[in-house]
Design an enzyme around this catalytic site. Structure first.
Site, PDB file in Angstrom:
ATOM      1  N   LYS A  12     -41.817  29.830 -19.518  1.00 36.38           N
ATOM      2  CA  LYS A  12     -42.876  29.941 -18.497  1.00 36.38           C
ATOM      3  C   LYS A  12     -43.887  28.816 -18.703  1.00 36.38           C
ATOM      4  CE  LYS A  12     -46.149  33.384 -16.672  1.00 36.38           C
ATOM      5  NZ  LYS A  12     -46.729  34.722 -16.894  1.00 36.38           N
ATOM      6  N   SER A  21     -46.397  37.638 -12.832  1.00 36.92           N
ATOM      7  CA  SER A  21     -46.480  36.205 -12.632  1.00 36.92           C
ATOM      8  C   SER A  21     -45.322  35.405 -13.229  1.00 36.92           C
ATOM      9  CB  SER A  21     -47.791  35.692 -13.230  1.00 36.92           C
ATOM     10  OG  SER A  21     -47.777  35.848 -14.641  1.00 36.92           O
ATOM     11  N   SER A  69     -46.841  41.085 -16.088  1.00 37.91           N
ATOM     12  CA  SER A  69     -46.216  39.833 -15.630  1.00 37.91           C
ATOM     13  C   SER A  69     -44.849  39.531 -16.229  1.00 37.91           C
ATOM     14  CB  SER A  69     -47.157  38.651 -15.909  1.00 37.91           C
ATOM     15  OG  SER A  69     -48.185  38.617 -14.960  1.00 37.91           O
TER      16      SER A  69
END
Lengths: 98, 495
Positions: free
Chosen positions: B86, B161, B185
């Site tokens: 990420k 996210s 997330s």
């Protein structure tokens, strides 16, 4: 509406965020909606409760007081938007009058 | 010949094949890169694919694997396995944007601790995955660099996210990934993409080098194709870190070894089903999947108990006061001086600062900075921030009580399957409700993971399993037993 346009403009100034007039309008409506929802918490009597800032038992975590190398200046300045020509300092717009 | 395509392998299986010399890291890395070339135009899971560097690392890994075989040595557990990270986790010399214009050209000068640990375990970077800006969002629509699409339905979101990491795994554009989880997330995107996402206990994994959002809540977690991989990656990244004073010095058992007993019975395991997690507004197919999963766990020998977590409904307002408050403080550092973008605008240093922040941050990030600044401001601190901190005490207490009665808690991970792109983007409160089931656990500091738990109208539904703080082993055992006696996790989207 729990917030006024003026309050939102004031918060933007505290947060140092440039916001357009349109953005302040929509932000006033959206933040008010969220704060109205947050009013749900007022159903709870929390007077006698201690606040939780952290969920772990760690307190005052100390490290050994040793001198260790820090980032070389060139490395530390690598991502700077602006530096002096010698690449020794970060440069910002003047904050003091001549 | 292998029975599966290389890009479909799990990390455990890939590592074993690499050790045995059945496949090479270059072959595996190429297979992923080819898959990315073939499908990522449709998905946009990656912000940056580090192909050349990945192949260089793969060649080095192959040499080490060969030497280890020759010398009869055991190589590190992930040697030769590519990883998808990420883009809020710092990678030295590889641009790390946090999905924000503010950090569009930011190149970290060091690796996050979790990256150091994964590199030491032999894994190599293959690319940085898309996310909601500064990890704030539930759909990946808040990325400054374009939305990620759900491989199961391209007109739908992958969650957020960590949507890029989840979509990359669902589309077999990666072997394993890391995400971060502040209010769901890691788990909510796993739920929407038929993948596994594990949020460790607060304090279990170092956040050093992870771009901060809300420091009392942020955790890094494995995102994987099955539960064994989640255990393996957690084994690698867990542990106290002198550079992160919020890591806790607690013994971490060998999670993967804990799953390798071969025993899938759950005899005597007490599973709690919190009644407050059956809410109005939960999709019917989600509720049906959850009830079926509970029944399935019972057939494995678990005892199912109805449990109450009475303050559940207060988790959402508590979270959306505390997380923005912390975010407003953390994001004060973006001043366009030391790193990051700076607006070129006339005026004094304050004009530059306002313009830098006003233009560098996207709408949702600004919304949260505003909300947090307000909740912390003079005259409102007690009514909002302190009130929420006190409510947090109640929410944590609910879980403490529950875990005196049961070993794990089971719920849905998201109230609905994947929603449509654009559906909630203009209505922040509706978007926040997508996190309804994943906000309380970070507030309490407990671990939770999401595993594939069924389908509704062709869309994945995730099952969430929670445990007492630092008891990840227990939730992994239950998750593994469920997974290995169902076949949801083996299903793949057609692309």
């Amino acid at each position: 509406m729990s917030l006024t346009r003026e309050q939102v403009a004031h918060i933007a100034e505290l947060a140092k965020l440039e916001l357009s007039g349109v953005a302040i309008e929509s932000m006033t409506r959206q933040l008010s909606e969220i704060l109205d929802y947050a009013a749900l918490l007022n159903q709870l009597d929390t007077d006698a409760l201690a606040p939780t800032a952290s969920v772990i038992p760690n307190q005052n975590v100390m490290r050994a007081d040793l001198v260790t190398p820090s980032l070389p200046r060139e490395t530390a300045l690598r991502n700077a938007p602006d530096t002096d020509s010698q690449r020794e300092f970060l440069r910002v717009r003047a904050i003091l009058d001549d | 010949m292998l029975e599966t395509r290389l890009e479909q392998l799990t990390a455990c299986r890939a590592a074993a094949l690499l050790r045995q010399g059945e496949i090479s890291s270059v072959e595996l890395t190429r297979a992923i890169l080819e898959r990315i070339s073939a499908v990522d135009k449709k998905i946009h899971a990656y912000l940056n694919v580090t192909a050349e560097r990945a192949l260089t690392d793969a060649r080095a890994a192959d040499a080490r694997l060969m030497a280890a075989r020759r010398d009869g040595e055991t190589p590190p557990p992930l040697l030769g396995v590519p990883m998808s990270i990420k883009d809020v986790i710092s990678t030295r010399d590889v641009v790390t944007t946090a999905g924000s214009r503010m950090l569009e050209n930011f190149t970290p000068v060091y690796d996050a601790t979790v990256i150091e640990k994964l590199n030491a375990a032999g894994a190599h970077l293959i690319g940085k995955t898309n996310l909601d800006e500064f990890a704030m969002g539930s759909s990946t629509e808040n990325s400054a660099f374009g939305v990620t699409r759900n491989p199961w339905a391209l007109e739908r979101v992958p969650g957020g996210s960590s949507g890029g990491s989840a979509a990359a795994l669902a589309a077999d554009e990666g072997i394993f990934a890391l995400g971060t989880d502040t209010g769901g997330s890691v788990r909510q995107p796993a739920s929407l993409t038929n993948t596994v996402g594990l949020r460790p206990s607060y304090g279990r994994v170092s956040r050093w080098g992870v771009i901060a959002f809300a420091s009392s809540l942020d955790q890094v977690g494995p995102m994987t194709k099955d539960v064994r991989d989640a255990a393996l990656i957690l084994d690698v990244i867990a542990g106290v870190d002198p550079r992160d004073a919020t890591t806790v010095d607690m013994p971490a058992p060998n999670y993967l070894a804990g799953l390798e007993t071969g025993d899938l019975r759950l005899t005597g395991v007490r599973v709690g089903a919190p009644r407050e997690y059956f809410v109005k507004g939960m999709a019917r197919e989600v509720e049906a999947a959850l009830r079926a999963a509970l029944a399935h766990l019972e057939t494995l020998g678990a005892e199912i108990h109805e449990i109450s977590l009475p303050h559940t409904q207060y988790a959402l307002p508590t979270y959306y006061l505390l997380a923005p408050a912390e975010a407003s403080a953390n994001l004060a550092r973006y001043d366009g001086v030391k790193y990051g973008a700076r607006a070129d605008t006339p005026g004094d240093v304050w004009d530059v600062l306002r313009a830098t922040r006003g233009r560098g941050f996207g709408a949702e990030v600004k919304r949260r900075i505003m909300l947090g600044t307000y909740a912390l401001s003079a005259g409102y601190y007690d009514a909002y921030y302190l009130k929420a901190q006190k409510t947090r005490t109640l929410i944590k207490h609910d879980f403490d009580q529950a875990f005196n009665q049961v070993d794990v808690l089971v719920s849905a991970a998201a109230p609905t399957p994947a929603f449509r792109i654009g559906e909630k983007i203009d209505d922040p409160l509706q978007m926040y409700l997508a996190d309804l089931f994943t906000l309380a656990q970070p507030l309490a500091g407990i671990p939770a993971l999401c595993i594939p738990g069924g389908f509704g109208a062709g869309l994945p539904i995730g099952l969430q399993i929670m445990a007492r703080a630092f008891d990840e082993a227990k939730m992994l055992r239950v998750a593994h037993a469920y997974e290995q006696t169902t076949d949801w996790h083996t299903r793949k989207p057609v692309l």
